[in-house]
Design an enzyme around this catalytic site. Structure first.
Site, mmCIF file in Angstrom:
data_model
loop_
_atom_site.group_PDB
_atom_site.id
_atom_site.type_symbol
_atom_site.label_atom_id
_atom_site.label_comp_id
_atom_site.label_asym_id
_atom_site.label_seq_id
_atom_site.Cartn_x
_atom_site.Cartn_y
_atom_site.Cartn_z
ATOM 1 N N ALA A 1 -0.839 30.872 39.758
ATOM 2 C CA ALA A 1 -1.646 29.661 39.619
ATOM 3 C C ALA A 1 -1.256 28.643 40.684
ATOM 4 O O ALA A 1 -0.095 28.556 41.058
ATOM 5 C CB ALA A 1 -1.422 29.045 38.236
ATOM 6 N N ASP A 2 -2.235 27.876 41.189
ATOM 7 C CA ASP A 2 -1.867 26.728 42.025
ATOM 8 C C ASP A 2 -1.820 25.496 41.114
ATOM 9 O O ASP A 2 -2.103 25.590 39.923
ATOM 10 C CB ASP A 2 -2.806 26.566 43.227
ATOM 11 C CG ASP A 2 -4.235 26.218 42.831
ATOM 12 O OD1 ASP A 2 -4.464 25.759 41.695
ATOM 13 O OD2 ASP A 2 -5.131 26.410 43.671
ATOM 14 N N SER A 3 -1.442 24.351 41.683
ATOM 15 C CA SER A 3 -1.208 23.187 40.812
ATOM 16 C C SER A 3 -2.482 22.751 40.081
ATOM 17 O O SER A 3 -2.425 22.316 38.936
ATOM 18 C CB SER A 3 -0.624 22.032 41.618
ATOM 19 O OG SER A 3 -1.403 21.818 42.783
ATOM 20 N N ASP B 1 -4.871 24.796 39.126
ATOM 21 C CA ASP B 1 -5.072 25.763 38.037
ATOM 22 C C ASP B 1 -4.283 25.346 36.799
ATOM 23 O O ASP B 1 -4.754 25.482 35.673
ATOM 24 C CB ASP B 1 -4.592 27.166 38.466
ATOM 25 C CG ASP B 1 -5.492 27.802 39.520
ATOM 26 O OD1 ASP B 1 -6.710 27.604 39.454
ATOM 27 O OD2 ASP B 1 -4.958 28.504 40.406
#
Ligand code: NAP
Lengths: 248, 78
Positions: B35-37, B39
């Site tokens: 996940a990115d931030s 997400d």
């Protein structure tokens, strides 16, 4: 023509001037419109009436754009009434002009709060819904002085340059979720805001405008409509100059 | 009735497009689940909807693994 049928738009500061014109144009293009205001209830209701008489749908909602609780309540009311938030136009803005040497902390704070923090607060409040929808349009009304600077408007210029930077960051943070953010930087537009300026300043301004006239609120509204519509689908993080050629 | 872990797992699988067997208690959202931030912010929003609760920004910042989320939700529901 840009079409906004079925979309819902929140326009901040839509009781007067440029915001009122944007609200009417968007309604004409088929959008459900939330006419936000901070004090001028009657004027906001008159804008709503004008829209309804033309067969459009609109509601007036009072909220100070810098007050996160009030803005959240406005977004909630928008969701209950219309079911979505597709477009946010951050238009609310004020001036408290003074030479920097004379400028009071209050004058600085008021302008930064309404013009810059207000954009942050409203953008944050609609982002949740737009992220879920995987689409959204944010249009910020900055000012050409945010690009070129203007003596006597340190607070206002700083707020508008801030809005242009915020627009770019919003565009970058939310692009992957189908949300675009762009700004309009108007020059001298005839409204209550500019009617306050004395004749000398108006004359000096005029001498800097290649097209030789001040702009009209509907000219800003047309650009905002373009940016809010599908026609601007491949554009994000940009600032459109609408200034009769003042800055090139 | 599905357990908290099952419901959290479903949200994560839907949002991050990972396989169900990757969603272990010790798996971290950003490290293990890709996940990115943004997400993570969305994941928290969806957990709020799924469990009909508000998760404050401070609490959300303290959640980095699947287990963190599950125990936070179980504690709040108790
Ligand atoms: N006119 C120009 O030449 C020009 C040039 C460049 C940029 N702009 C920008 O364009 C925007 C609109 O300007 P305008 O000329 O149309 O101004 P205006 O005629 O003075 O109208 C300002 C609007 O903002 C609302 N407002 C003010 N503070 C607010 C707050 N805290 N919360 C919510 N609403 C608030 C006002 O609501 P109430 O009526 O309830 O007070 C009003 O509807 C501003 O951002 C301005 O900086 C204007």
């Amino acid at each position: 023509m840009s079409d906004l049928t079925g979309k819902t738009a929140i326009i901040t500061g839509a009781s007067r001037g440029i915001g009122a014109e944007i609200a009417k144009r968007f309604a004409q293009a088929g959008a459900n419109v939330v006419v936000n205001y901070s004090g001028s209830q009657q004027k906001a209701e008159a804008v709503v009436e004008a829209i309804n008489e033309n067969g459009g749908k609109a509601i007036a909602v009072k909220a100070n754009v810098a007050d996160a609780d009030a803005v959240k309540a406005m977004v909630d009311e928008t969701m209950t009434t219309f079911g979505t938030v597709d477009i946010l136009v951050n238009n609310a803005g004020i001036t408290r002009d003074n030479l920097m040497m004379r400028m009071k902390d209050d004058e600085w704070d008021d302008v930064i709060n309404t013009n810059l923090k207000g954009v942050f607060v409203c953008t944050k409040a609609v982002t949740r819904q737009m992220m879920k929808q995987r689409s959204g349009r944010i249009v910020n009304i900055a000012s050409i002085v945010g690009v070129m600077g203007n003596a006597g408007q340190a607070n206002y210029v700083a707020s508008k340059a801030g809005v242009i930077g915020l627009t770019k960051t919003t565009a970058r943070e939310l692009a992957s979720r189908g949300i675009t953010a762009n700004a309009v930087a108007p020059g001298f537009i005839t409204t209550d805001m500019t009617d306050q300026l004395n004749e000398d300043i108006q004359k000096t301004m005029m001498s800097q405008i290649p097209l030789g006239r001040f702009g009209k609120p509907e000219e800003v509204a047309k650009a905002a409509l373009f940016l809010a519509s599908d026609e601007a689908s491949y554009m994000t993080g940009q600032t459109l100059h609408l200034d009769g050629g003042m800055v090139m | 009735m599905a357990t908290v872990l099952e419901r959290v797992t479903k949200v994560i699988v839907d949002r991050l497009g990972v396989e169900e067997n990757e969603v272990k208690l010790e798996a971290s959202f950003t490290g293990d689940l890709g996940a990115d931030s943004l997400d993570v912010v969305e994941l928290v929003m969806e957990l709020e909807d799924e469990f009909d609760m508000e998760i404050s920004d401070e609490d959300a910042e303290g959640m980095s693994t699947v287990g963190d989320a599950v125990s936070y939700i179980e504690k709040k529901q108790a």
